[in-house]
Design a protein around this motif. Structure first.
Motif, mmCIF file in Angstrom:
data_model
loop_
_atom_site.group_PDB
_atom_site.id
_atom_site.type_symbol
_atom_site.label_atom_id
_atom_site.label_comp_id
_atom_site.label_asym_id
_atom_site.label_seq_id
_atom_site.Cartn_x
_atom_site.Cartn_y
_atom_site.Cartn_z
ATOM 1 N N TYR A 34 0.726 -1.299 0.193
ATOM 2 C CA TYR A 34 -0.076 0.101 0.020
ATOM 3 C C TYR A 34 0.839 1.233 0.045
ATOM 4 O O TYR A 34 0.406 2.441 -0.507
ATOM 5 C CB TYR A 34 -1.111 -0.168 1.277
ATOM 6 C CG TYR A 34 -0.092 -0.081 2.440
ATOM 7 C CD1 TYR A 34 0.130 1.254 3.272
ATOM 8 C CD2 TYR A 34 0.125 -1.375 3.086
ATOM 9 C CE1 TYR A 34 0.935 1.120 4.248
ATOM 10 C CE2 TYR A 34 0.889 -1.297 4.327
ATOM 11 C CZ TYR A 34 1.294 -0.037 4.809
ATOM 12 O OH TYR A 34 1.827 -0.275 6.229
ATOM 13 N N TRP A 35 1.973 1.160 0.401
ATOM 14 C CA TRP A 35 2.817 2.460 0.736
ATOM 15 C C TRP A 35 3.387 2.887 -0.899
ATOM 16 O O TRP A 35 3.789 3.783 -0.753
ATOM 17 C CB TRP A 35 4.107 2.237 1.466
ATOM 18 C CG TRP A 35 4.988 1.104 1.040
ATOM 19 C CD1 TRP A 35 5.893 1.152 0.367
ATOM 20 C CD2 TRP A 35 4.712 -0.292 1.446
ATOM 21 N NE1 TRP A 35 6.547 -0.467 0.169
ATOM 22 C CE2 TRP A 35 5.769 -1.216 0.890
ATOM 23 C CE3 TRP A 35 3.907 -1.102 2.198
ATOM 24 C CZ2 TRP A 35 5.759 -2.666 0.997
ATOM 25 C CZ3 TRP A 35 4.163 -2.518 2.619
ATOM 26 C CH2 TRP A 35 5.031 -3.338 1.876
ATOM 27 N N GLU A 36 3.382 1.931 -1.666
ATOM 28 C CA GLU A 36 3.598 2.181 -2.972
ATOM 29 C C GLU A 36 2.815 3.097 -3.876
ATOM 30 O O GLU A 36 3.000 3.808 -4.878
ATOM 31 C CB GLU A 36 4.060 1.217 -3.981
ATOM 32 C CG GLU A 36 5.058 0.394 -3.109
ATOM 33 C CD GLU A 36 5.559 -1.054 -4.343
ATOM 34 O OE1 GLU A 36 4.687 -1.168 -5.120
ATOM 35 O OE2 GLU A 36 6.628 -1.635 -3.971
ATOM 36 N N ARG A 113 9.924 -1.431 14.167
ATOM 37 C CA ARG A 113 10.862 -2.578 14.014
ATOM 38 C C ARG A 113 10.872 -2.916 12.528
ATOM 39 O O ARG A 113 11.600 -3.676 11.913
ATOM 40 C CB ARG A 113 10.647 -3.671 14.852
ATOM 41 C CG ARG A 113 10.645 -3.232 16.364
ATOM 42 C CD ARG A 113 10.801 -4.528 17.212
ATOM 43 N NE ARG A 113 10.833 -4.238 18.569
ATOM 44 C CZ ARG A 113 11.827 -3.833 19.469
ATOM 45 N NH1 ARG A 113 13.076 -3.846 19.018
ATOM 46 N NH2 ARG A 113 11.521 -4.000 20.758
ATOM 47 N N VAL A 114 9.457 -3.167 12.144
ATOM 48 C CA VAL A 114 9.095 -3.984 10.602
ATOM 49 C C VAL A 114 8.857 -2.813 9.592
ATOM 50 O O VAL A 114 9.350 -2.959 8.482
ATOM 51 C CB VAL A 114 8.065 -5.011 11.027
ATOM 52 C CG1 VAL A 114 7.963 -5.772 9.637
ATOM 53 C CG2 VAL A 114 8.529 -5.778 11.959
ATOM 54 N N ASN A 115 7.767 -2.079 9.766
ATOM 55 C CA ASN A 115 7.150 -1.557 8.694
ATOM 56 C C ASN A 115 8.387 -0.390 8.037
ATOM 57 O O ASN A 115 8.339 -0.255 7.011
ATOM 58 C CB ASN A 115 6.019 -0.613 9.122
ATOM 59 C CG ASN A 115 4.666 -1.644 9.348
ATOM 60 O OD1 ASN A 115 4.846 -2.672 9.887
ATOM 61 N ND2 ASN A 115 3.574 -1.124 9.091
ATOM 62 N N LYS A 116 9.200 0.237 8.941
ATOM 63 C CA LYS A 116 10.017 1.147 8.288
ATOM 64 C C LYS A 116 10.978 0.534 7.234
ATOM 65 O O LYS A 116 11.258 1.356 6.249
ATOM 66 C CB LYS A 116 10.788 1.826 9.581
ATOM 67 C CG LYS A 116 9.900 3.122 10.032
ATOM 68 C CD LYS A 116 11.081 3.917 11.130
ATOM 69 C CE LYS A 116 10.247 5.253 11.288
ATOM 70 N NZ LYS A 116 11.183 5.907 12.471
ATOM 71 N N LYS A 117 11.256 -0.717 7.609
ATOM 72 C CA LYS A 117 12.328 -1.220 6.740
ATOM 73 C C LYS A 117 11.516 -1.873 5.401
ATOM 74 O O LYS A 117 12.268 -1.679 4.505
ATOM 75 C CB LYS A 117 12.882 -2.522 7.494
ATOM 76 C CG LYS A 117 13.895 -3.417 6.632
ATOM 77 C CD LYS A 117 14.717 -4.502 7.494
ATOM 78 C CE LYS A 117 15.765 -5.341 6.466
ATOM 79 N NZ LYS A 117 16.203 -6.537 7.070
ATOM 80 N N LEU A 118 10.408 -2.255 5.695
ATOM 81 C CA LEU A 118 9.629 -2.946 4.473
ATOM 82 C C LEU A 118 9.270 -1.752 3.712
ATOM 83 O O LEU A 118 9.285 -1.773 2.477
ATOM 84 C CB LEU A 118 8.326 -3.490 4.826
ATOM 85 C CG LEU A 118 8.524 -4.784 5.686
ATOM 86 C CD1 LEU A 118 6.933 -5.307 6.021
ATOM 87 C CD2 LEU A 118 9.082 -5.931 4.754
ATOM 88 N N THR A 119 9.023 -0.271 4.188
ATOM 89 C CA THR A 119 8.682 0.585 3.242
ATOM 90 C C THR A 119 9.800 1.476 2.981
ATOM 91 O O THR A 119 9.699 2.510 2.103
ATOM 92 C CB THR A 119 7.568 1.576 4.128
ATOM 93 O OG1 THR A 119 8.269 2.044 5.106
ATOM 94 C CG2 THR A 119 6.327 0.623 4.316
#
Length: 221
Positions: A34-36, A113-119
């Motif tokens: 969704y961040w894209e 911990r997770v979302n920042k790396k993924l996005t």
């Protein structure tokens, strides 16, 4: 076929998945980056958020209204009490977890911990992680207090409130951020809800680069 556009560790998506699972509905899961902000996704939801549910030829957004739509559309098993007071308590607790718990705990732990790396948004903010780790203790104690007086969080029967709480805690458990030894009532409650068939797809989740801990899918911890 019901289709859910989701992100695996989103507690709001997990809540919808749990409700559909409890209602014994087959659902096609489509992982959405969704961040894209793709044009196709923004056509489904201009807010650019998951979950997005395709059901009955309709496109539904926002996890709260989605869950209540499913509840009204598929009566059994009921996830809302028959009394007005009971329904108020369920809605109060759903908002507690989706608002207060989310902002104080989930956003500070899972998202950092997770979302920042993924996005690709950068490195975790250690001050937010510390704040989340401190806040979750208060919330676990509050849940333990509720469960001292009730069989389930909102009363004597399983409701949407339990799934809202379990959605957040399961996301946190995926990254080992829940101290299950802090409160025996909460541990027993989670073991009970974790064992339900609705939880199977949740426990099968895998996020690339973030393997779950061994206890995550263990029904006996």
């Amino acid at each position: 076929m019901i289709r859910l556009y989701h992100s695996p560790l989103s507690p709001f998506c997990r809540k919808v998945r749990l409700v559909l699972g409890e209602k014994r509905q087959e659902v096609e899961l489509i992982e959405e980056r969704y961040w894209e902000k793709s044009v196709e996704f923004l056509r489904r939801n201009p807010a650019g958020k998951v979950p997005v549910l395709r059901m009955d030829g309709k496109t539904l957004t926002e996890s709260g209204p989605i869950c209540e739509y499913i509840e009204e559309k598929i009566a059994e098993p009921a996830l809302m009490p028959p009394t007005v007071d009971g329904r108020y308590e369920v809605r109060r607790l759903v908002m507690w977890f989706d608002d207060k718990f989310h902002h104080e705990v989930t956003a500070n732990l899972v998202y950092e911990r997770v979302n920042k790396k993924l996005t690709g948004e950068g490195y975790p903010d250690s001050s937010k992680i510390k704040a989340g780790a401190k806040a979750i203790k208060y919330h676990l104690d509050y849940m333990g207090w509720l469960l001292d007086q009730r069989r389930w969080l909102a009363g004597d029967t399983l409701t949407l409130a339990d799934f809202a709480a379990a959605a957040h805690l399961s996301s946190l458990d995926y990254i080992s951020d829940v101290d299950w030894n802090r409160n025996e009532n909460v541990r027993e409650w989670y073991a009970k809800i974790k064992s339900r068939p609705a939880f199977r797809s949740i426990l099968a989740d895998q996020v690339p680069g973030f393997p779950p801990p061994p206890h995550y899918a263990d029904l006996d911890f």
